[in-house]
Write a protein that holds these residues in place. Structure first.
Motif, PDB file in Angstrom:
ATOM      1  N   THR A  50      -0.397 -20.653  17.859  1.00 37.67           N
ATOM      2  CA  THR A  50      -1.688 -20.992  17.258  1.00 37.67           C
ATOM      3  C   THR A  50      -1.806 -20.350  15.875  1.00 37.67           C
ATOM      4  O   THR A  50      -1.082 -19.410  15.546  1.00 37.67           O
ATOM      5  N   ILE A  51      -2.762 -20.863  15.096  1.00 34.65           N
ATOM      6  CA  ILE A  51      -3.066 -20.291  13.777  1.00 34.65           C
ATOM      7  C   ILE A  51      -4.586 -20.133  13.682  1.00 34.65           C
ATOM      8  O   ILE A  51      -5.336 -21.041  14.064  1.00 34.65           O
ATOM      9  N   SER A  88     -15.767 -12.314  10.208  1.00 35.88           N
ATOM     10  CA  SER A  88     -16.076 -13.609  10.797  1.00 35.88           C
ATOM     11  C   SER A  88     -15.956 -13.573  12.315  1.00 35.88           C
ATOM     12  O   SER A  88     -15.216 -12.771  12.877  1.00 35.88           O
ATOM     13  N   MET A 118      -7.838  -7.143  18.539  1.00 34.84           N
ATOM     14  CA  MET A 118      -9.035  -6.605  19.150  1.00 34.84           C
ATOM     15  C   MET A 118      -8.739  -5.415  20.057  1.00 34.84           C
ATOM     16  O   MET A 118      -9.488  -5.107  20.964  1.00 34.84           O
ATOM     17  N   LYS A 166      -6.087 -11.408  23.916  1.00 31.61           N
ATOM     18  CA  LYS A 166      -5.805 -12.756  23.415  1.00 31.61           C
ATOM     19  C   LYS A 166      -5.819 -12.718  21.902  1.00 31.61           C
ATOM     20  O   LYS A 166      -5.086 -13.414  21.236  1.00 31.61           O
ATOM     21  N   SER A 167      -6.711 -11.911  21.369  1.00 33.52           N
ATOM     22  CA  SER A 167      -6.719 -11.701  19.941  1.00 33.52           C
ATOM     23  C   SER A 167      -6.142 -10.309  19.741  1.00 33.52           C
ATOM     24  O   SER A 167      -6.824  -9.320  19.964  1.00 33.52           O
ATOM     25  N   HIS A 182      -6.719 -18.614   5.097  1.00 25.95           N
ATOM     26  CA  HIS A 182      -7.929 -19.047   4.398  1.00 25.95           C
ATOM     27  C   HIS A 182      -7.667 -20.293   3.567  1.00 25.95           C
ATOM     28  O   HIS A 182      -6.679 -20.350   2.832  1.00 25.95           O
ATOM     29  N   THR A 200     -17.934 -12.065   4.113  1.00 25.93           N
ATOM     30  CA  THR A 200     -17.940 -11.092   5.220  1.00 25.93           C
ATOM     31  C   THR A 200     -17.492  -9.725   4.735  1.00 25.93           C
ATOM     32  O   THR A 200     -18.295  -8.792   4.647  1.00 25.93           O
ATOM     33  N   ALA A 223      -5.171 -13.584   4.794  1.00 28.08           N
ATOM     34  CA  ALA A 223      -5.937 -12.422   4.333  1.00 28.08           C
ATOM     35  C   ALA A 223      -6.595 -11.688   5.492  1.00 28.08           C
ATOM     36  O   ALA A 223      -7.609 -12.128   6.021  1.00 28.08           O
ATOM     37  N   VAL A 247     -14.367 -15.016  15.569  1.00 30.56           N
ATOM     38  CA  VAL A 247     -13.087 -15.692  15.842  1.00 30.56           C
ATOM     39  C   VAL A 247     -13.227 -16.460  17.152  1.00 30.56           C
ATOM     40  O   VAL A 247     -13.500 -15.873  18.200  1.00 30.56           O
ATOM     41  N   THR A 257     -14.051 -18.272  12.128  1.00 25.78           N
ATOM     42  CA  THR A 257     -12.608 -18.514  12.134  1.00 25.78           C
ATOM     43  C   THR A 257     -12.266 -19.305  13.391  1.00 25.78           C
ATOM     44  O   THR A 257     -12.736 -18.954  14.479  1.00 25.78           O
ATOM     45  N   VAL A 259      -9.292 -20.769  15.933  1.00 26.72           N
ATOM     46  CA  VAL A 259      -7.892 -20.655  16.358  1.00 26.72           C
ATOM     47  C   VAL A 259      -7.484 -21.998  16.958  1.00 26.72           C
ATOM     48  O   VAL A 259      -8.104 -22.477  17.904  1.00 26.72           O
ATOM     49  N   THR A 299     -14.992 -11.885   0.121  1.00 25.96           N
ATOM     50  CA  THR A 299     -15.489 -13.038   0.876  1.00 25.96           C
ATOM     51  C   THR A 299     -16.923 -12.683   1.260  1.00 25.96           C
ATOM     52  O   THR A 299     -17.370 -11.566   1.028  1.00 25.96           O
ATOM     53  N   TYR A 301     -13.990  -7.772   2.196  1.00 27.38           N
ATOM     54  CA  TYR A 301     -12.894  -8.076   1.273  1.00 27.38           C
ATOM     55  C   TYR A 301     -11.617  -8.385   2.066  1.00 27.38           C
ATOM     56  O   TYR A 301     -11.337  -7.737   3.082  1.00 27.38           O
ATOM     57  N   PRO A 348      -1.726 -11.114  14.435  1.00 23.96           N
ATOM     58  CA  PRO A 348      -1.677 -12.204  13.463  1.00 23.96           C
ATOM     59  C   PRO A 348      -2.808 -12.160  12.428  1.00 23.96           C
ATOM     60  O   PRO A 348      -3.831 -11.513  12.635  1.00 23.96           O
TER      61      PRO A 348
END
Ligand code: TXA
Ligand code: MG
Length: 324
Positions: free
Chosen positions: A119-120, A183, A228, A224-225, A68, A36, A143, A185, A98, A100, A34, A38, A64
């Motif tokens: 969420t997605i 990316s 991270m 939250k992510s 893409h 950013t 991915a 988020v 990205t 959410v 991509t 792979y 999660p």
């Protein structure tokens, strides 16, 4: 060091893209470039393929994956779309952002891919090989970055092969990734837009379109992510930030003019002319190159916080966290 057995690496010819799409349809894993880094791609609608992604990376299943897509058609079947998302997509998609969003009722995306969250995370990459693979696969691709969990993200096909070996069924080689850090988020699932990870699109760029954005970074207690968590992007060697000189046995990762910076057994420069965009593109490959047991550590010169510099500093802080 043990080198894992080599996976198949292919130039992105028509034939290789057909093979790749067939592998995805069969629930196998294909690494692809991509803009950013792979990605390690699998069918986002197949619990089995998603389970294989977690296993290949050694990734905790509470973290999660990003889904893409290669078109906005049918997006509302995957996630509950909103005005802020529409504005940002119109400006930054395809690209390194990205979003959410709430899972749409009846969304075909695997529950395991979103780790059971409501969420997605969704992204439309700019890289043409990524887009072509998604189109040929005829379904969204989950991915994560194509590296073993907790390690540096790959910006070249060879990095993927080194990190994952035969755990990936095919690697499409698209050369070196242009942006070099993952990316941004952005959580748009609540009233308050929150940046969960700085990246290729900056907070300032986002704010010009949708107004003030909160930040939720480096929160280890209640991330939250969930990806991270602090210890991440970890080279083997200790990393020391904001270095103004380097020890005799340290490697120096320089930025801008470095002739007044003394020491270092060896040095390479992220961007001799002091350009943060160039530095981002070089970051992971240069950290990998310096991560060698012939040095005792990696000293990194200060990188300005301007633009994508925020994302560079975020990844460096994670790389520098004390590990047991
Ligand atoms: O640039 C990128 O985003 C690359 C390329 C391959 O597209 N992908 C990538 O994926 O960096 P990964 O899995 O390494 O990072 C995904 C991040 C993680 O921090 C994860 O916790 C977060 O996105 N994430 C995924 N789904 C989320 C959700 N529903 N809510 C909050 N954070 C989410
Ligand atoms: Mg990653």
């Amino acid at each position: 060091m043990n080198t894992p057995p080599s996976p198949r690496i292919a130039e992105p010819t028509q034939a290789a893209l057909s093979d790749a799409a067939a592998l995805i349809a069969a629930g196998k894993l294909v690494a692809f470039p991509t803009e950013t880094v792979y990605g390690l791609g699998g069918d986002a609608t197949s619990e089995r393929a998603i389970a294989a992604i977690y296993a290949a990376k050694g990734r905790p299943q509470f973290n999660p994956l990003i889904v893409h897509i290669a078109s906005l058609d049918g997006i509302e079947k995957l996630v509950t779309w909103n005005d802020r998302a529409q504005k940002l997509a119109a400006r930054f998609w395809p690209g390194p952002l990205t979003l959410v969003l709430p899972r749409a009722p009846g969304s075909p995306v695997s529950l395991l891919a979103s780790a059971g969250l409501e969420t997605i995370a969704i992204r439309f990459p700019r890289h043409l090989i990524a887009q072509e693979l998604i189109r040929r696969a005829g379904r969204p691709l989950a991915a994560p970055s194509a590296n073993a969990s907790g390690k540096l993200s790959p910006t070249q096909a060879a990095h993927v092969a080194e990190s994952l070996g035969k755990k990936v069924d095919l690697i499409l080689d698209g050369g070196t990734c242009e942006v070099g850090v993952e990316s941004a988020v952005l959580d748009l699932s609540t009233d308050r837009a929150t940046l969960l990870r700085p990246g290729g699109v900056t907070k300032e760029q986002i704010e010009t379109l949708i107004g003030p954005v909160a930040e939720s970074l480096h929160d280890e207690t209640a991330p939250k992510s969930p990806g991270m968590l602090l210890s991440h992007y970890a080279p083997r060697l200790p990393v020391r930030l904001n270095a103004t000189e380097a020890g005799e046995t340290e490697a120096l990762l320089a930025f801008g003019t470095d002739k007044n910076v003394k020491g270092g057994a060896f040095r390479i420069n992220l961007s001799p002319k002091g350009n943060v965009i160039e530095a981002a593109a070089n970051l992971f490959a240069m950290l990998r190159a310096l991560d060698d047991p012939s040095f005792t550590g990696i000293a990194v010169m200060p990188i300005p916080m301007e633009g994508i510099g925020a994302a560079i500093n975020d990844r460096l802080i994670r790389a520098a966290v004390d590990r047991e």
